[in-house]
Design a protein around this motif. Sequence first.
Motif, PDB file in Angstrom:
ATOM      1  N   ALA A 152       0.863  -1.180   0.000  1.00 33.03           N
ATOM      2  CA  ALA A 152       0.000   0.000   0.000  1.00 33.03           C
ATOM      3  C   ALA A 152       0.904   1.236   0.000  1.00 33.03           C
ATOM      4  O   ALA A 152       2.119   1.133   0.154  1.00 33.03           O
ATOM      5  CB  ALA A 152      -0.925   0.014   1.206  1.00 33.03           C
ATOM      6  N   ASN A 153       0.273   2.390  -0.147  1.00 35.50           N
ATOM      7  CA  ASN A 153       1.043   3.620  -0.237  1.00 35.50           C
ATOM      8  C   ASN A 153       0.239   4.775   0.346  1.00 35.50           C
ATOM      9  O   ASN A 153      -0.992   4.721   0.396  1.00 35.50           O
ATOM     10  CB  ASN A 153       1.377   3.909  -1.710  1.00 35.50           C
ATOM     11  N   GLY A 154       0.922   5.789   0.817  1.00 35.48           N
ATOM     12  CA  GLY A 154       0.271   7.001   1.286  1.00 35.48           C
ATOM     13  C   GLY A 154      -0.690   6.790   2.431  1.00 35.48           C
ATOM     14  O   GLY A 154      -0.491   5.935   3.296  1.00 35.48           O
ATOM     15  N   ASN A 155      -1.773   7.569   2.430  1.00 39.68           N
ATOM     16  CA  ASN A 155      -2.716   7.555   3.548  1.00 39.68           C
ATOM     17  C   ASN A 155      -3.399   6.205   3.734  1.00 39.68           C
ATOM     18  O   ASN A 155      -3.677   5.798   4.856  1.00 39.68           O
ATOM     19  CB  ASN A 155      -3.780   8.639   3.339  1.00 39.68           C
ATOM     20  N   GLU A 156      -3.694   5.506   2.617  1.00 36.14           N
ATOM     21  CA  GLU A 156      -4.379   4.214   2.756  1.00 36.14           C
ATOM     22  C   GLU A 156      -3.508   3.199   3.489  1.00 36.14           C
ATOM     23  O   GLU A 156      -4.006   2.307   4.174  1.00 36.14           O
ATOM     24  CB  GLU A 156      -4.809   3.668   1.398  1.00 36.14           C
ATOM     25  N   ALA A 157      -2.182   3.360   3.353  1.00 38.50           N
ATOM     26  CA  ALA A 157      -1.269   2.478   4.086  1.00 38.50           C
ATOM     27  C   ALA A 157      -1.282   2.818   5.571  1.00 38.50           C
ATOM     28  O   ALA A 157      -1.382   1.934   6.432  1.00 38.50           O
ATOM     29  CB  ALA A 157       0.144   2.615   3.533  1.00 38.50           C
ATOM     30  N   LEU A 158      -1.223   4.093   5.884  1.00 33.16           N
ATOM     31  CA  LEU A 158      -1.157   4.532   7.276  1.00 33.16           C
ATOM     32  C   LEU A 158      -2.443   4.205   8.035  1.00 33.16           C
ATOM     33  O   LEU A 158      -2.418   3.967   9.241  1.00 33.16           O
ATOM     34  CB  LEU A 158      -0.867   6.024   7.345  1.00 33.16           C
ATOM     35  N   ASP A 159      -3.560   4.161   7.340  1.00 32.52           N
ATOM     36  CA  ASP A 159      -4.827   3.820   7.991  1.00 32.52           C
ATOM     37  C   ASP A 159      -4.823   2.397   8.531  1.00 32.52           C
ATOM     38  O   ASP A 159      -5.498   2.085   9.506  1.00 32.52           O
ATOM     39  CB  ASP A 159      -5.987   3.976   7.002  1.00 32.52           C
ATOM     40  N   ARG A 160      -4.072   1.523   7.878  1.00 36.39           N
ATOM     41  CA  ARG A 160      -4.099   0.097   8.226  1.00 36.39           C
ATOM     42  C   ARG A 160      -2.987  -0.323   9.178  1.00 36.39           C
ATOM     43  O   ARG A 160      -3.077  -1.372   9.810  1.00 36.39           O
ATOM     44  CB  ARG A 160      -4.035  -0.731   6.946  1.00 36.39           C
ATOM     45  N   ILE A 161      -1.940   0.476   9.254  1.00 35.17           N
ATOM     46  CA  ILE A 161      -0.774   0.084  10.041  1.00 35.17           C
ATOM     47  C   ILE A 161      -1.093  -0.218  11.505  1.00 35.17           C
ATOM     48  O   ILE A 161      -0.648  -1.237  12.032  1.00 35.17           O
ATOM     49  CB  ILE A 161       0.334   1.158   9.937  1.00 35.17           C
ATOM     50  N   PRO A 162      -1.865   0.626  12.220  1.00 35.86           N
ATOM     51  CA  PRO A 162      -2.073   0.350  13.651  1.00 35.86           C
ATOM     52  C   PRO A 162      -2.668  -1.023  13.923  1.00 35.86           C
ATOM     53  O   PRO A 162      -2.242  -1.719  14.858  1.00 35.86           O
ATOM     54  CB  PRO A 162      -3.026   1.475  14.084  1.00 35.86           C
ATOM     55  N   LEU A 163      -3.643  -1.447  13.129  1.00 37.07           N
ATOM     56  CA  LEU A 163      -4.274  -2.756  13.343  1.00 37.07           C
ATOM     57  C   LEU A 163      -3.297  -3.897  13.087  1.00 37.07           C
ATOM     58  O   LEU A 163      -3.281  -4.895  13.818  1.00 37.07           O
ATOM     59  CB  LEU A 163      -5.481  -2.909  12.416  1.00 37.07           C
ATOM     60  N   ILE A 164      -2.483  -3.754  12.051  1.00 41.89           N
ATOM     61  CA  ILE A 164      -1.551  -4.825  11.697  1.00 41.89           C
ATOM     62  C   ILE A 164      -0.347  -4.816  12.635  1.00 41.89           C
ATOM     63  O   ILE A 164       0.168  -5.864  13.016  1.00 41.89           O
ATOM     64  CB  ILE A 164      -1.122  -4.683  10.218  1.00 41.89           C
ATOM     65  N   LYS A 165       0.083  -3.626  13.049  1.00 44.25           N
ATOM     66  CA  LYS A 165       1.206  -3.505  13.988  1.00 44.25           C
ATOM     67  C   LYS A 165       0.862  -4.163  15.324  1.00 44.25           C
ATOM     68  O   LYS A 165       1.739  -4.677  16.029  1.00 44.25           O
ATOM     69  CB  LYS A 165       1.538  -2.024  14.201  1.00 44.25           C
ATOM     70  N   ASN A 166      -0.405  -4.185  15.638  1.00 41.92           N
ATOM     71  CA  ASN A 166      -0.855  -4.840  16.862  1.00 41.92           C
ATOM     72  C   ASN A 166      -0.637  -6.353  16.825  1.00 41.92           C
ATOM     73  O   ASN A 166      -0.557  -7.002  17.860  1.00 41.92           O
ATOM     74  CB  ASN A 166      -2.347  -4.541  17.078  1.00 41.92           C
ATOM     75  N   LEU A 167      -0.511  -6.911  15.608  1.00 36.18           N
ATOM     76  CA  LEU A 167      -0.383  -8.357  15.439  1.00 36.18           C
ATOM     77  C   LEU A 167       1.045  -8.812  15.186  1.00 36.18           C
ATOM     78  O   LEU A 167       1.355  -9.995  15.343  1.00 36.18           O
ATOM     79  CB  LEU A 167      -1.263  -8.808  14.262  1.00 36.18           C
ATOM     80  N   THR A 168       1.908  -7.899  14.784  1.00 37.02           N
ATOM     81  CA  THR A 168       3.303  -8.255  14.516  1.00 37.02           C
ATOM     82  C   THR A 168       4.196  -7.030  14.648  1.00 37.02           C
ATOM     83  O   THR A 168       3.808  -5.920  14.275  1.00 37.02           O
ATOM     84  CB  THR A 168       3.474  -8.869  13.113  1.00 37.02           C
ATOM     85  N   ASN A 169       5.391  -7.245  15.166  1.00 32.04           N
ATOM     86  CA  ASN A 169       6.373  -6.161  15.259  1.00 32.04           C
ATOM     87  C   ASN A 169       7.362  -6.180  14.089  1.00 32.04           C
ATOM     88  O   ASN A 169       8.227  -5.324  14.005  1.00 32.04           O
ATOM     89  CB  ASN A 169       7.156  -6.276  16.571  1.00 32.04           C
ATOM     90  N   ASN A 170       7.212  -7.154  13.199  1.00 31.29           N
ATOM     91  CA  ASN A 170       8.117  -7.287  12.055  1.00 31.29           C
ATOM     92  C   ASN A 170       7.353  -6.895  10.796  1.00 31.29           C
ATOM     93  O   ASN A 170       6.817  -7.737  10.078  1.00 31.29           O
ATOM     94  CB  ASN A 170       8.629  -8.728  11.964  1.00 31.29           C
TER      95      ASN A 170
END
Length: 303
Positions: A152-170
């Motif tokens: 993903a890129n730009g804002n659409e990527a940043l919208d999803r990061i918190p949820l996925i970061k919660n599941l993995t640190n890598n």
Amino acid sequence: MKEDNFFEVVIIGGSYSGLSAAMALGRSLRKVLVIDNNKPCNRQTPHSQNFLTQDGKTPKEIATIAKEQVQKYNSVSFLNDFAVSVKKGTNTFEVKTELGKTLVAKKIIIATGIKDIMPNIKGFSNCWGISVIHCPYCHGYEHKAVKTAIIANGNEALDRIPLIKNLTNNLTMLTNGEMNFNQGQLKKLKEYNIAVTEKEIVEIEHKKGHVEKVIFKDGTQQDFSAMYAVIPFEQHTLIPVDLGCELTEQGHITVNSLQQTTVDGVFACGDNSTPIRSVAYSVATGNIAGAMINKELSDEVFK
């Protein structure tokens, strides 16, 4: 009009939302026809999660049980076919199918889902729904704590990061070309130790749909065990547009809280009318659509 061609409700699409609507209507003694060609969009997904009582079952298992339960209601019938057009008359709708059938209904439910548009990346479609996934709620637990990429890129990527970061640190962002992050966004990514790879992807190497590595246009490679992707979609059929149903800016059918479209007598449910793509939500919206159509039909008689 032939009696066997007339229905109170024709449901176009017989996956989770369509079957849920059919059950609600069948329990209200409505004469219903479900038109479906048995090609659900999640047929490649190995397991369906985050659906109470059905967690971990295959999509086919859930759909098979659902159809068996709906078939117990004698007023609901099924047609293995594909609806190609729907025309609105004065008080009814005329539905034509690929196999040449003409059907008449008082109300229409569009439960056709959406069609994902795959990017031009070798191996992507083979992995879609298996290890290249769209939803952390549907698939994230099964891919937790592993080396993960987000295409993903730009804002659409940043919208999803918190949820996925919660599941993995890598976690690594794959922009698939020139990045579209400002300096503030890049600083935040660095702060949370999220790498960014600014290269065009040409191939995803996998074994039976399970990601192993990503190959970039410059010949370099990166290993991953799971990937999230944000890809475009389109409606599975032109029927809602041809009927005059309004679409949202994102391309979903516009519905109100009762699953009514902007065209009288036409309801929509499931993935085609919401950005929330889950089996549980599809079942819920189908149930609402069926119940609300039954209320409309009842109110039209009991004036």
